[in-house]
Motif scaffolding. Structure first.
Motif, mmCIF file in Angstrom:
data_model
loop_
_atom_site.group_PDB
_atom_site.id
_atom_site.type_symbol
_atom_site.label_atom_id
_atom_site.label_comp_id
_atom_site.label_asym_id
_atom_site.label_seq_id
_atom_site.Cartn_x
_atom_site.Cartn_y
_atom_site.Cartn_z
ATOM 1 N N LYS A 185 -8.063 8.698 -0.589
ATOM 2 C CA LYS A 185 -9.103 7.679 -0.433
ATOM 3 C C LYS A 185 -8.554 6.295 -0.795
ATOM 4 C CE LYS A 185 -12.425 7.550 -3.440
ATOM 5 N NZ LYS A 185 -13.620 7.962 -4.234
ATOM 6 N N ASP A 186 -7.484 6.278 -1.632
ATOM 7 C CA ASP A 186 -6.922 5.003 -2.076
ATOM 8 C C ASP A 186 -6.371 4.183 -0.912
ATOM 9 O OD1 ASP A 186 -7.586 5.612 -4.640
ATOM 10 O OD2 ASP A 186 -5.560 6.160 -5.284
ATOM 11 N N TRP A 187 -5.937 4.835 0.167
ATOM 12 C CA TRP A 187 -5.470 4.077 1.329
ATOM 13 C C TRP A 187 -6.346 4.307 2.560
ATOM 14 C CZ3 TRP A 187 -2.029 7.379 -1.293
ATOM 15 C CH2 TRP A 187 -1.857 8.660 -0.740
ATOM 16 N N LEU A 188 -6.750 5.539 2.826
ATOM 17 C CA LEU A 188 -7.583 5.777 4.016
ATOM 18 C C LEU A 188 -8.955 5.121 3.852
ATOM 19 C CD1 LEU A 188 -6.732 9.532 4.732
ATOM 20 C CD2 LEU A 188 -5.808 7.501 5.866
ATOM 21 N N GLY A 189 -9.472 5.103 2.629
ATOM 22 C CA GLY A 189 -10.785 4.508 2.386
ATOM 23 C C GLY A 189 -10.794 3.000 2.481
ATOM 24 N N LYS A 190 -9.614 2.400 2.476
ATOM 25 C CA LYS A 190 -9.526 0.940 2.534
ATOM 26 C C LYS A 190 -9.201 0.426 3.940
ATOM 27 C CE LYS A 190 -8.035 0.607 -2.281
ATOM 28 N NZ LYS A 190 -6.913 0.275 -3.204
ATOM 29 N N MET A 191 -9.009 1.323 4.888
ATOM 30 C CA MET A 191 -8.675 0.887 6.243
ATOM 31 C C MET A 191 -9.882 0.227 6.902
ATOM 32 S SD MET A 191 -6.336 4.093 7.602
ATOM 33 C CE MET A 191 -5.920 3.292 9.156
ATOM 34 N N GLU A 213 2.344 6.811 3.750
ATOM 35 C CA GLU A 213 2.017 6.069 2.542
ATOM 36 C C GLU A 213 2.935 6.403 1.373
ATOM 37 O OE1 GLU A 213 -0.041 3.626 1.977
ATOM 38 O OE2 GLU A 213 -0.819 3.557 4.015
ATOM 39 N N ILE A 214 3.273 7.679 1.205
ATOM 40 C CA ILE A 214 4.096 8.042 0.043
ATOM 41 C C ILE A 214 5.572 8.168 0.412
ATOM 42 C CG2 ILE A 214 2.138 9.242 -1.003
ATOM 43 C CD1 ILE A 214 3.798 11.862 -0.425
ATOM 44 N N MET A 257 0.836 -1.208 0.000
ATOM 45 C CA MET A 257 0.000 0.000 0.000
ATOM 46 C C MET A 257 0.869 1.255 0.000
ATOM 47 S SD MET A 257 -3.259 0.799 2.438
ATOM 48 C CE MET A 257 -2.386 0.765 3.979
ATOM 49 N N VAL A 258 2.023 1.218 0.648
ATOM 50 C CA VAL A 258 2.893 2.383 0.695
ATOM 51 C C VAL A 258 3.378 2.721 -0.704
ATOM 52 C CG1 VAL A 258 5.087 3.283 1.525
ATOM 53 C CG2 VAL A 258 3.638 1.959 3.052
ATOM 54 N N GLY A 259 3.250 4.009 -1.085
ATOM 55 C CA GLY A 259 3.752 4.466 -2.370
ATOM 56 C C GLY A 259 2.806 4.220 -3.529
ATOM 57 N N THR A 260 1.571 3.806 -3.278
ATOM 58 C CA THR A 260 0.619 3.561 -4.360
ATOM 59 C C THR A 260 0.298 4.869 -5.073
ATOM 60 O OG1 THR A 260 -0.387 1.760 -3.123
ATOM 61 C CG2 THR A 260 -1.675 2.695 -4.924
#
Length: 428
Positions: free
Chosen positions: A150-156, A206-207, A1-4
């Motif tokens: 949303k690509d990472w926070l929305g998937k938590m 994440e990034i 998920m990191v860097g997506t």
């Protein structure tokens, strides 16, 4: 998920020339020369020593700026941090723009004395669509990575959220001035607001950001990012803080909700005219934060120019040139001189339709018309302009704040509000 990486969005071709000093492209400059550019328009770097160490590695840094699309215009105030991100780009670093399509639904509580209204997904998407091209007028597409949180926070999962909350204490969160003040005044703080700094901090994780840029009001949030990065075993980001640009009223920070803003997509004459309306005390700050003119030249110009109006003309030309080009700036300057210095009625005032919200039983409510056209912050503000004698229709001053006029009597005429705002009224 990191860097997506999120989907790439279209950008307008950058209009700015490449910086150079004595013929050297920025990427070939010394560390001290780079730091001199990065210091401009900042109030604090946490820490400059850490930034210097990162620059000395000689590899492109990942420089993060998070923006919540809560409105449809990029103002010159918002452009301050975007321009600082652009400075890093010109030094050869990677700009990482985080579009807060998830965090916009929370609402950043920074500087707020009450809970923000939450935006819907449709409202957020409409704002994203509106601002992307405007952002592209400042940033270089080839050096910009765009992410949507949303690509990472929305998937938590809820378990992920609980684990994230365990990494920070309530006591630390309540150290924020705005939260502390609201507690002292017995004003409510919603649980989702407490989560906002953690969400923003996770964006940095994440990034894998090396640097995060933010306004002064983002200091707490940016420092939370440093803490979370360390807890995830990453090198903490350097925080670069920029001042908040005061609006055209010279009092409040520039804000679309307050109506004291200049948009990067304002028509050249409007952009020029609004710049000419700023108070004299704000001239140097606007030069520093909204233009590329070297500050030694600015200070010499201010010291050697008796009339501040002439300094503002140079400022207005610089700003219009950045977003519309030099020809548009010259035309706007000529328009200003002919219209305001020579007191001529403009022959090419922007044509606008009378908004439905200003019409009642076939008559136009003057205050509602002014507010509906965006020439005042609200109906009450419009009434204050009228009472102050700042409103006219063609050559006739309008002094009744409750005035209403038949539509046919207004069509084809030029409405003037204040010194620099003209609109020609056409059929509804």
């Amino acid at each position: 998920m990191v860097g997506t990486k999120g989907p790439t969005m279209p950008f307008i071709q950058v209009r700015y020339p490449q910086y150079s000093v004595a013929g050297k492209i920025l990427s070939r400059m010394t560390i001290e020369q780079q730091l001199a550019i990065l210091r401009r328009g900042t109030t604090e770097i946490i820490s400059e020593a850490d930034l210097k160490k990162k620059l000395e590695k000689g590899v492109p840094l990942r420089v993060k700026l998070g923006v919540d699309p809560t409105a449809k215009h990029v103002t010159l105030g918002w452009a301050v941090v975007l321009r600082k991100l652009r400075d890093f780009q010109r030094l050869g670093h990677t700009a990482c723009l985080i579009i807060g399509d998830f965090t916009s639904m929370i609402g950043d509580p920074s500087g707020k004395s009450k809970t923000r209204p939450q935006l819907t997904r449709d409202e957020i998407q409409a704002n994203v669509d509106a601002v992307m091209d405007q952002i592209g007028a400042i940033l270089d597409r080839s050096k910009t990575e765009i992410y949507f949180n949303k690509d990472w926070l929305g998937k938590m999962t809820f378990e992920d959220v609980i684990r994230l909350c365990s990494r920070y204490t309530v006591a630390r969160i309540l150290e924020r001035d705005d939260f502390a003040n609201r507690l002292a005044e017995h004003k409510p703080i919603a649980m989702h607001e407490i989560m906002y700094p953690l969400c923003q901090g996770m964006d940095s994780v994440e990034i894998v950001a090396d640097v995060e840029i933010g306004g002064n009001d983002q200091k707490f949030n940016n420092l939370v990012g440093r803490t979370l990065m360390e807890q995830f075993g990453q090198e903490p980001q350097v925080v670069v803080l920029c001042p908040l640009l005061v609006g055209t009223d010279g009092v409040e920070k520039m804000s679309q909700s307050l109506g004291n803003y200049i948009s990067v997509v304002d028509a050249p004459n409007d952009m020029y005219g609004k710049t000419m309306s700023i108070p004299d005390a704000a001239i140097e700050t606007y030069f520093e934060l909204a233009t590329d003119v070297p500050m030694d030249q600015v200070r010499t110009l201010i010291a050697e120019t008796p009339n501040p109006r002439d300094v503002k003309r140079r400022l207005a030309c610089e700003i219009v040139t950045l977003y519309h080009g030099p020809d548009a700036a010259r035309e706007a300057d000529d328009y200003f001189i002919n219209t305001f210095s020579k007191r001529q009625q403009p022959v090419e005032a922007e044509e606008v339709r009378i908004p439905d919200s200003a019409v009642e039983n076939g008559q136009v409510l003057l205050a509602s018309l002014i507010a509906g056209l965006g020439l005042a912050k609200s109906n009450s503000d419009a009434r204050r302009h009228i009472q102050a004698g700042a409103v006219s229709l063609n050559a006739d001053k309008l002094l009744d704040p409750t005035a209403r006029m038949p539509i046919e009597e207004m069509l084809g005429k030029t409405l003037r509000v204040g010194k620099h705002q003209f609109r020609k009224l056409v059929e509804k």
